[in-house]
Scaffold this motif. Sequence first.
Motif, PDB file in Angstrom:
ATOM      1  N   SER A   1      21.003  -9.898  34.831  1.00  0.00           N
ATOM      2  CA  SER A   1      21.103  -9.299  33.608  1.00  0.00           C
ATOM      3  C   SER A   1      21.179 -10.350  32.512  1.00  0.00           C
ATOM      4  CB  SER A   1      22.356  -8.279  33.688  1.00  0.00           C
ATOM      5  OG  SER A   1      22.227  -7.178  34.690  1.00  0.00           O
ATOM      6  N   ARG A   2      21.124 -11.489  32.698  1.00  0.00           N
ATOM      7  CA  ARG A   2      21.440 -12.580  31.633  1.00  0.00           C
ATOM      8  C   ARG A   2      20.363 -12.518  30.462  1.00  0.00           C
ATOM      9  NH1 ARG A   2      22.225 -17.401  36.172  1.00  0.00           N
ATOM     10  NH2 ARG A   2      24.338 -16.644  36.836  1.00  0.00           N
ATOM     11  N   THR A   3      19.381 -11.781  30.606  1.00  0.00           N
ATOM     12  CA  THR A   3      18.566 -11.412  29.287  1.00  0.00           C
ATOM     13  C   THR A   3      18.531 -10.142  28.722  1.00  0.00           C
ATOM     14  OG1 THR A   3      16.772 -11.139  30.697  1.00  0.00           O
ATOM     15  CG2 THR A   3      16.813 -13.286  30.161  1.00  0.00           C
ATOM     16  N   GLU A   4      19.414  -9.352  29.178  1.00  0.00           N
ATOM     17  CA  GLU A   4      19.700  -8.064  28.715  1.00  0.00           C
ATOM     18  C   GLU A   4      20.788  -8.181  27.369  1.00  0.00           C
ATOM     19  OE1 GLU A   4      18.589  -5.205  29.670  1.00  0.00           O
ATOM     20  OE2 GLU A   4      17.816  -5.999  31.603  1.00  0.00           O
ATOM     21  N   SER A   5      20.429  -7.433  26.480  1.00  0.00           N
ATOM     22  CA  SER A   5      21.219  -7.087  25.179  1.00  0.00           C
ATOM     23  C   SER A   5      22.607  -7.491  25.392  1.00  0.00           C
ATOM     24  CB  SER A   5      20.846  -6.059  24.408  1.00  0.00           C
ATOM     25  OG  SER A   5      21.159  -4.900  24.914  1.00  0.00           O
ATOM     26  N   PHE A   6      23.197  -6.641  26.184  1.00  0.00           N
ATOM     27  CA  PHE A   6      24.792  -6.812  26.286  1.00  0.00           C
ATOM     28  C   PHE A   6      25.122  -8.128  27.002  1.00  0.00           C
ATOM     29  CE2 PHE A   6      23.179  -4.881  30.057  1.00  0.00           C
ATOM     30  CZ  PHE A   6      23.937  -5.659  31.274  1.00  0.00           C
ATOM     31  N   ALA A   7      24.176  -9.053  27.268  1.00  0.00           N
ATOM     32  CA  ALA A   7      24.450 -10.361  27.831  1.00  0.00           C
ATOM     33  C   ALA A   7      24.121 -11.432  26.924  1.00  0.00           C
ATOM     34  CB  ALA A   7      23.690 -10.583  29.282  1.00  0.00           C
ATOM     35  N   THR A   8      23.259 -11.066  25.951  1.00  0.00           N
ATOM     36  CA  THR A   8      22.867 -12.471  24.965  1.00  0.00           C
ATOM     37  C   THR A   8      23.504 -12.251  23.763  1.00  0.00           C
ATOM     38  OG1 THR A   8      21.154 -10.960  24.234  1.00  0.00           O
ATOM     39  CG2 THR A   8      20.545 -12.222  26.055  1.00  0.00           C
ATOM     40  N   TRP A   9      24.681 -11.163  23.281  1.00  0.00           N
ATOM     41  CA  TRP A   9      25.285 -11.428  22.412  1.00  0.00           C
ATOM     42  C   TRP A   9      25.866 -12.506  21.929  1.00  0.00           C
ATOM     43  CZ3 TRP A   9      30.138 -12.760  21.834  1.00  0.00           C
ATOM     44  CH2 TRP A   9      31.004 -12.868  22.887  1.00  0.00           C
ATOM     45  N   TYR A  10      26.429 -13.521  22.784  1.00  0.00           N
ATOM     46  CA  TYR A  10      26.923 -14.557  22.434  1.00  0.00           C
ATOM     47  C   TYR A  10      26.047 -15.601  21.515  1.00  0.00           C
ATOM     48  CZ  TYR A  10      24.254 -16.632  26.583  1.00  0.00           C
ATOM     49  OH  TYR A  10      23.407 -17.306  27.418  1.00  0.00           O
ATOM     50  N   LEU A  11      24.790 -15.606  21.691  1.00  0.00           N
ATOM     51  CA  LEU A  11      23.745 -16.152  20.818  1.00  0.00           C
ATOM     52  C   LEU A  11      24.021 -16.215  19.482  1.00  0.00           C
ATOM     53  CD1 LEU A  11      20.483 -15.827  23.017  1.00  0.00           C
ATOM     54  CD2 LEU A  11      22.022 -17.811  22.721  1.00  0.00           C
ATOM     55  N   GLY A  12      24.118 -14.878  18.973  1.00  0.00           N
ATOM     56  CA  GLY A  12      24.514 -14.353  17.605  1.00  0.00           C
ATOM     57  C   GLY A  12      26.074 -14.607  17.366  1.00  0.00           C
ATOM     58  N   GLY A  13      26.911 -14.498  18.402  1.00  0.00           N
ATOM     59  CA  GLY A  13      28.148 -14.354  18.257  1.00  0.00           C
ATOM     60  C   GLY A  13      28.657 -15.920  17.927  1.00  0.00           C
TER      61      GLY A  13
ATOM     62  N   ALA B   1      36.937 -23.427  18.268  1.00  0.00           N
ATOM     63  CA  ALA B   1      35.748 -23.134  18.212  1.00  0.00           C
ATOM     64  C   ALA B   1      34.714 -23.714  19.003  1.00  0.00           C
ATOM     65  CB  ALA B   1      35.277 -23.466  16.785  1.00  0.00           C
ATOM     66  N   LEU B   2      35.013 -25.227  19.229  1.00  0.00           N
ATOM     67  CA  LEU B   2      33.967 -25.785  20.233  1.00  0.00           C
ATOM     68  C   LEU B   2      34.331 -25.217  21.812  1.00  0.00           C
ATOM     69  CD1 LEU B   2      34.293 -29.367  19.069  1.00  0.00           C
ATOM     70  CD2 LEU B   2      32.285 -27.877  18.851  1.00  0.00           C
ATOM     71  N   ALA B   3      35.430 -24.965  22.012  1.00  0.00           N
ATOM     72  CA  ALA B   3      35.729 -24.386  23.230  1.00  0.00           C
ATOM     73  C   ALA B   3      35.057 -23.146  23.498  1.00  0.00           C
ATOM     74  CB  ALA B   3      37.265 -24.205  23.489  1.00  0.00           C
ATOM     75  N   ASP B   4      34.823 -22.296  22.407  1.00  0.00           N
ATOM     76  CA  ASP B   4      34.025 -20.881  22.446  1.00  0.00           C
ATOM     77  C   ASP B   4      32.559 -21.284  22.865  1.00  0.00           C
ATOM     78  OD1 ASP B   4      35.006 -18.229  21.745  1.00  0.00           O
ATOM     79  OD2 ASP B   4      36.201 -19.675  20.652  1.00  0.00           O
ATOM     80  N   ALA B   5      32.151 -22.411  22.118  1.00  0.00           N
ATOM     81  CA  ALA B   5      30.806 -22.704  22.183  1.00  0.00           C
ATOM     82  C   ALA B   5      30.392 -23.249  23.595  1.00  0.00           C
ATOM     83  CB  ALA B   5      30.431 -23.801  21.358  1.00  0.00           C
ATOM     84  N   VAL B   6      31.375 -23.696  24.118  1.00  0.00           N
ATOM     85  CA  VAL B   6      31.151 -24.254  25.502  1.00  0.00           C
ATOM     86  C   VAL B   6      31.328 -23.354  26.479  1.00  0.00           C
ATOM     87  CG1 VAL B   6      31.892 -25.984  27.274  1.00  0.00           C
ATOM     88  CG2 VAL B   6      31.679 -26.804  24.846  1.00  0.00           C
ATOM     89  N   ILE B   7      32.457 -22.490  26.372  1.00  0.00           N
ATOM     90  CA  ILE B   7      33.051 -21.674  27.424  1.00  0.00           C
ATOM     91  C   ILE B   7      32.158 -20.551  27.385  1.00  0.00           C
ATOM     92  CG2 ILE B   7      34.847 -20.164  28.411  1.00  0.00           C
ATOM     93  CD1 ILE B   7      36.704 -22.425  27.500  1.00  0.00           C
ATOM     94  N   VAL B   8      32.068 -19.608  26.356  1.00  0.00           N
ATOM     95  CA  VAL B   8      31.596 -18.277  26.234  1.00  0.00           C
ATOM     96  C   VAL B   8      30.232 -17.968  26.874  1.00  0.00           C
ATOM     97  CG1 VAL B   8      30.864 -16.422  24.720  1.00  0.00           C
ATOM     98  CG2 VAL B   8      32.902 -17.590  24.154  1.00  0.00           C
ATOM     99  N   PRO B   9      29.125 -19.003  26.544  1.00  0.00           N
ATOM    100  CA  PRO B   9      27.784 -18.752  27.190  1.00  0.00           C
ATOM    101  C   PRO B   9      27.935 -18.822  28.740  1.00  0.00           C
ATOM    102  CG  PRO B   9      27.552 -20.276  25.316  1.00  0.00           C
ATOM    103  CD  PRO B   9      29.180 -19.947  25.626  1.00  0.00           C
ATOM    104  N   SER B  10      28.655 -19.484  29.292  1.00  0.00           N
ATOM    105  CA  SER B  10      28.703 -19.680  30.717  1.00  0.00           C
ATOM    106  C   SER B  10      29.576 -18.639  31.441  1.00  0.00           C
ATOM    107  CB  SER B  10      29.323 -21.038  30.980  1.00  0.00           C
ATOM    108  OG  SER B  10      28.514 -22.265  30.722  1.00  0.00           O
ATOM    109  N   ALA B  11      30.537 -18.347  30.760  1.00  0.00           N
ATOM    110  CA  ALA B  11      31.367 -17.157  31.222  1.00  0.00           C
ATOM    111  C   ALA B  11      30.569 -15.803  31.061  1.00  0.00           C
ATOM    112  CB  ALA B  11      32.843 -16.838  30.402  1.00  0.00           C
ATOM    113  N   VAL B  12      29.987 -15.648  30.171  1.00  0.00           N
ATOM    114  CA  VAL B  12      29.252 -14.410  29.868  1.00  0.00           C
ATOM    115  C   VAL B  12      28.198 -14.193  31.366  1.00  0.00           C
ATOM    116  CG1 VAL B  12      27.820 -13.062  28.601  1.00  0.00           C
ATOM    117  CG2 VAL B  12      29.840 -13.912  27.667  1.00  0.00           C
TER     118      VAL B  12
END
Length: 341
Positions: free
Chosen positions: A94-106, A75-86
């Motif tokens: 496109s970093r502020t588009e809805s398809f790129a900001t889903w990880y904030l809620g995810g 879970a911590l790996a998700d929190a560290v890796i997913v935002p940067s990978a996306v």
Amino acid sequence: MISVRRILVILAVAFTAYLAARGLWWTEPIPYPAIVVTTLGFYLVSTWLCIWWDPGAHDAARHSRQLPVWACVIALADAVIVPSAVAVGVGAASRTESFATWYLGGIGALMTIVMVRRRPWIAWIGIAALGIASMVWMGPPAALALGLVGSVVWVALAQLLVMSTDRAAADTEHLAQLQRAASAWQASQTVRQRERRVQVQRALATAGPVLARTIATSGMLTDAERADARLAEGSLRDELRGGRLLDDVVRAELDAARRRGAHVTMLDEGGLEALDDASLGLIRAELASTLRDASSERLYIRTSPHDSVAVTVVGRSGSGQGLSDEDAVDLWREIALPPRD
């Protein structure tokens, strides 16, 4: 039948799947779609593991559903890796588009699950990692406006809910203990009432004829009747003061001792409350044997709260004139407590 927990699990799976699916709704070309898809897969697998993993589900003891350490690491790996990978996969434009900001809620939903699975420190560390990464890639104002605040609120509410649930469970357990104690007290009172009824019936059977004869003769009793009255009085005192020591054999020996002229005093001072019927039977049998062999003029029978002695029987004879109290004692018997398993 579908349980509440199963419904919540299904809702959590559906919600996290919806958040991840938003990442596939590209409204414009992105530089590295493979990175985005791989990241989505990693997120869904790790999140669903945190939801479904429950090694104690078939355990009769039903241990606490705390998330295992290896799942916390994922879970911590998700929190560290997913935002940067996306952020890398969708590109800077496109970093502020809805398809790129889903990880904030995810990631917020994942940390909420971690919190519910009773890993609060891991959940807050994951939220901190999410906040740092999202602010680095899209800036603090955009991160806060696009979902970071909501994720923090979810985790905080989850922690409050867990604390409230634990407190309610503790209160429920306390109430259950009080109920068991009340039931035990009520049962003991019922037993005592039954014992008192038995004692009253026995007292009426013992003293009833003597009292009836006393009333009928206006107190003019014969010597034999007076002796019977004294025996009835002694029996009543035994029932009231030493009921735990009495059975039919002990009662017969006490009656025989009084009929030969001995003065018998019995007193239950505690120490026998925790004994079972078998142990009491052994003590009563030894007491009856001691009374059968006794020839003292005065007998004193007392229970003892001592750790190893159940009953002490003391016999005294003679007037004691010219003799010390110790010399006047012609019987001393300590009945030991039966060994406990």
